[in-house]
Write a protein that holds these residues in place. Structure first.
Motif, PDB file in Angstrom:
ATOM      1  N   VAL A  80       0.873  -1.171   0.000  1.00  0.00           N
ATOM      2  CA  VAL A  80       0.000   0.000   0.000  1.00  0.00           C
ATOM      3  C   VAL A  80       0.908   1.219   0.000  1.00  0.00           C
ATOM      4  O   VAL A  80       1.815   1.310   0.843  1.00  0.00           O
ATOM      5  N   TRP A  81       0.708   2.155  -0.943  1.00  0.00           N
ATOM      6  CA  TRP A  81       1.526   3.363  -0.985  1.00  0.00           C
ATOM      7  C   TRP A  81       1.381   4.107   0.336  1.00  0.00           C
ATOM      8  O   TRP A  81       0.283   4.205   0.884  1.00  0.00           O
ATOM      9  N   HIS A  82       2.483   4.616   0.878  1.00  0.00           N
ATOM     10  CA  HIS A  82       2.466   5.220   2.216  1.00  0.00           C
ATOM     11  C   HIS A  82       1.503   6.398   2.347  1.00  0.00           C
ATOM     12  O   HIS A  82       0.991   6.658   3.429  1.00  0.00           O
ATOM     13  N   ALA A  83       1.216   7.098   1.259  1.00  0.00           N
ATOM     14  CA  ALA A  83       0.309   8.252   1.308  1.00  0.00           C
ATOM     15  C   ALA A  83      -1.063   7.920   0.712  1.00  0.00           C
ATOM     16  O   ALA A  83      -1.781   8.823   0.290  1.00  0.00           O
ATOM     17  N   GLU A  84      -1.428   6.647   0.707  1.00  0.00           N
ATOM     18  CA  GLU A  84      -2.715   6.228   0.146  1.00  0.00           C
ATOM     19  C   GLU A  84      -3.852   6.924   0.890  1.00  0.00           C
ATOM     20  O   GLU A  84      -3.896   6.931   2.116  1.00  0.00           O
ATOM     21  N   THR A  85      -4.757   7.531   0.118  1.00  0.00           N
ATOM     22  CA  THR A  85      -5.880   8.246   0.726  1.00  0.00           C
ATOM     23  C   THR A  85      -7.187   7.460   0.639  1.00  0.00           C
ATOM     24  O   THR A  85      -8.147   7.807   1.326  1.00  0.00           O
ATOM     25  N   ARG A  86      -7.237   6.446  -0.204  1.00  0.00           N
ATOM     26  CA  ARG A  86      -8.444   5.626  -0.263  1.00  0.00           C
ATOM     27  C   ARG A  86      -8.535   4.806   1.019  1.00  0.00           C
ATOM     28  O   ARG A  86      -7.540   4.289   1.512  1.00  0.00           O
ATOM     29  N   SER A  87      -9.732   4.673   1.548  1.00  0.00           N
ATOM     30  CA  SER A  87      -9.890   3.954   2.815  1.00  0.00           C
ATOM     31  C   SER A  87      -9.749   2.453   2.596  1.00  0.00           C
ATOM     32  O   SER A  87     -10.175   1.906   1.574  1.00  0.00           O
ATOM     33  N   LEU A  88      -9.127   1.830   3.544  1.00  0.00           N
ATOM     34  CA  LEU A  88      -8.965   0.371   3.550  1.00  0.00           C
ATOM     35  C   LEU A  88      -9.656  -0.143   4.798  1.00  0.00           C
ATOM     36  O   LEU A  88      -9.364   0.296   5.898  1.00  0.00           O
ATOM     37  N   ASN A  89     -10.580  -1.074   4.600  1.00  0.00           N
ATOM     38  CA  ASN A  89     -11.270  -1.583   5.774  1.00  0.00           C
ATOM     39  C   ASN A  89     -10.591  -2.858   6.288  1.00  0.00           C
ATOM     40  O   ASN A  89      -9.761  -3.456   5.618  1.00  0.00           O
ATOM     41  N   GLU A  90     -10.949  -3.228   7.483  1.00  0.00           N
ATOM     42  CA  GLU A  90     -10.328  -4.374   8.152  1.00  0.00           C
ATOM     43  C   GLU A  90     -10.520  -5.669   7.361  1.00  0.00           C
ATOM     44  O   GLU A  90      -9.627  -6.504   7.307  1.00  0.00           O
ATOM     45  N   THR A  91     -11.664  -5.819   6.724  1.00  0.00           N
ATOM     46  CA  THR A  91     -11.935  -7.025   5.933  1.00  0.00           C
ATOM     47  C   THR A  91     -10.962  -7.134   4.764  1.00  0.00           C
ATOM     48  O   THR A  91     -10.414  -8.215   4.497  1.00  0.00           O
ATOM     49  N   GLU A  92     -10.701  -6.010   4.085  1.00  0.00           N
ATOM     50  CA  GLU A  92      -9.746  -6.014   2.965  1.00  0.00           C
ATOM     51  C   GLU A  92      -8.337  -6.340   3.447  1.00  0.00           C
ATOM     52  O   GLU A  92      -7.624  -7.117   2.811  1.00  0.00           O
ATOM     53  N   LEU A  93      -7.941  -5.739   4.549  1.00  0.00           N
ATOM     54  CA  LEU A  93      -6.604  -5.996   5.081  1.00  0.00           C
ATOM     55  C   LEU A  93      -6.454  -7.438   5.547  1.00  0.00           C
ATOM     56  O   LEU A  93      -5.430  -8.070   5.319  1.00  0.00           O
ATOM     57  N   THR A  94      -7.486  -7.968   6.180  1.00  0.00           N
ATOM     58  CA  THR A  94      -7.445  -9.365   6.622  1.00  0.00           C
ATOM     59  C   THR A  94      -7.322 -10.302   5.426  1.00  0.00           C
ATOM     60  O   THR A  94      -6.538 -11.249   5.447  1.00  0.00           O
ATOM     61  N   ALA A  95      -8.059 -10.012   4.355  1.00  0.00           N
ATOM     62  CA  ALA A  95      -7.985 -10.845   3.145  1.00  0.00           C
ATOM     63  C   ALA A  95      -6.614 -10.745   2.484  1.00  0.00           C
ATOM     64  O   ALA A  95      -6.178 -11.676   1.807  1.00  0.00           O
ATOM     65  N   ALA A  96      -5.919  -9.626   2.687  1.00  0.00           N
ATOM     66  CA  ALA A  96      -4.600  -9.414   2.078  1.00  0.00           C
ATOM     67  C   ALA A  96      -3.456  -9.911   2.963  1.00  0.00           C
ATOM     68  O   ALA A  96      -2.289  -9.814   2.585  1.00  0.00           O
ATOM     69  N   THR A  97      -3.784 -10.462   4.126  1.00  0.00           N
ATOM     70  CA  THR A  97      -2.749 -10.961   5.034  1.00  0.00           C
ATOM     71  C   THR A  97      -1.965 -12.071   4.346  1.00  0.00           C
ATOM     72  O   THR A  97      -2.543 -13.003   3.803  1.00  0.00           O
ATOM     73  N   PRO A  98      -0.630 -11.969   4.352  1.00  0.00           N
ATOM     74  CA  PRO A  98       0.169 -12.968   3.642  1.00  0.00           C
ATOM     75  C   PRO A  98       0.130 -14.335   4.321  1.00  0.00           C
ATOM     76  O   PRO A  98       0.070 -14.429   5.551  1.00  0.00           O
ATOM     77  N   ALA A  99       0.163 -15.382   3.505  1.00  0.00           N
ATOM     78  CA  ALA A  99       0.203 -16.740   4.025  1.00  0.00           C
ATOM     79  C   ALA A  99       1.591 -17.072   4.564  1.00  0.00           C
ATOM     80  O   ALA A  99       1.743 -17.958   5.397  1.00  0.00           O
ATOM     81  N   GLN A 100       2.601 -16.351   4.086  1.00  0.00           N
ATOM     82  CA  GLN A 100       3.977 -16.582   4.508  1.00  0.00           C
ATOM     83  C   GLN A 100       4.616 -15.234   4.835  1.00  0.00           C
ATOM     84  O   GLN A 100       4.353 -14.240   4.166  1.00  0.00           O
TER      85      GLN A 100
END
Length: 114
Positions: A80-100
């Motif tokens: 995620v770009w450090h200055a990202e202004t679009r909101s990211l919700n917890e569900t999206e972040l959880t789905a993006a959690t790396p398997a490794q």
């Protein structure tokens, strides 16, 4: 915080959650960590030429908070770009959690301030 030069308009044409591989991580991004939260900003990425597994097999990612993580190549991650202004919700972040996730630590011969 370091200054990262980037065309901010161009970043809007990319998804807020950008899939990358470990060797494709770039400075100025944050990663979705193993806990589903964003890491500190990536400050430096170093490919390890002298790794015991051989050159071009591992990368060390150094973060602005001084932490470092060593990844083998081809680990799927989300940036995620450090200055990202679009909101990211917890569900999206959880789905993006790396398997490794890589090995954390300070790696001999790698100075995060270089």
């Amino acid at each position: 915080m370091s200054s990262y030069h980037r065309d901010e308009r161009a970043v809007r044409h990319q998804p807020a959650l950008l899939p990358v591989t470990s060797q494709g991580v770039d400075e100025g991004y944050r990663l979705v960590g193993p806990d589903g939260r964003l890491t500190a900003v990536v400050e430096h990425v170093l490919w390890l030429d002298s790794h015991p597994a051989g050159p071009d097999t591992h990368v060390v990612v150094s973060f602005e908070d001084g932490s470092q993580v060593e990844f083998p190549f081809d680990v799927p991650l989300t940036a995620v770009w450090h200055a990202e202004t679009r909101s990211l919700n917890e569900t999206e972040l959880t789905a993006a959690t790396p398997a490794q996730w890589g090995k954390q630590g300070h790696f001999h011969g790698i100075d995060p301030d270089d």
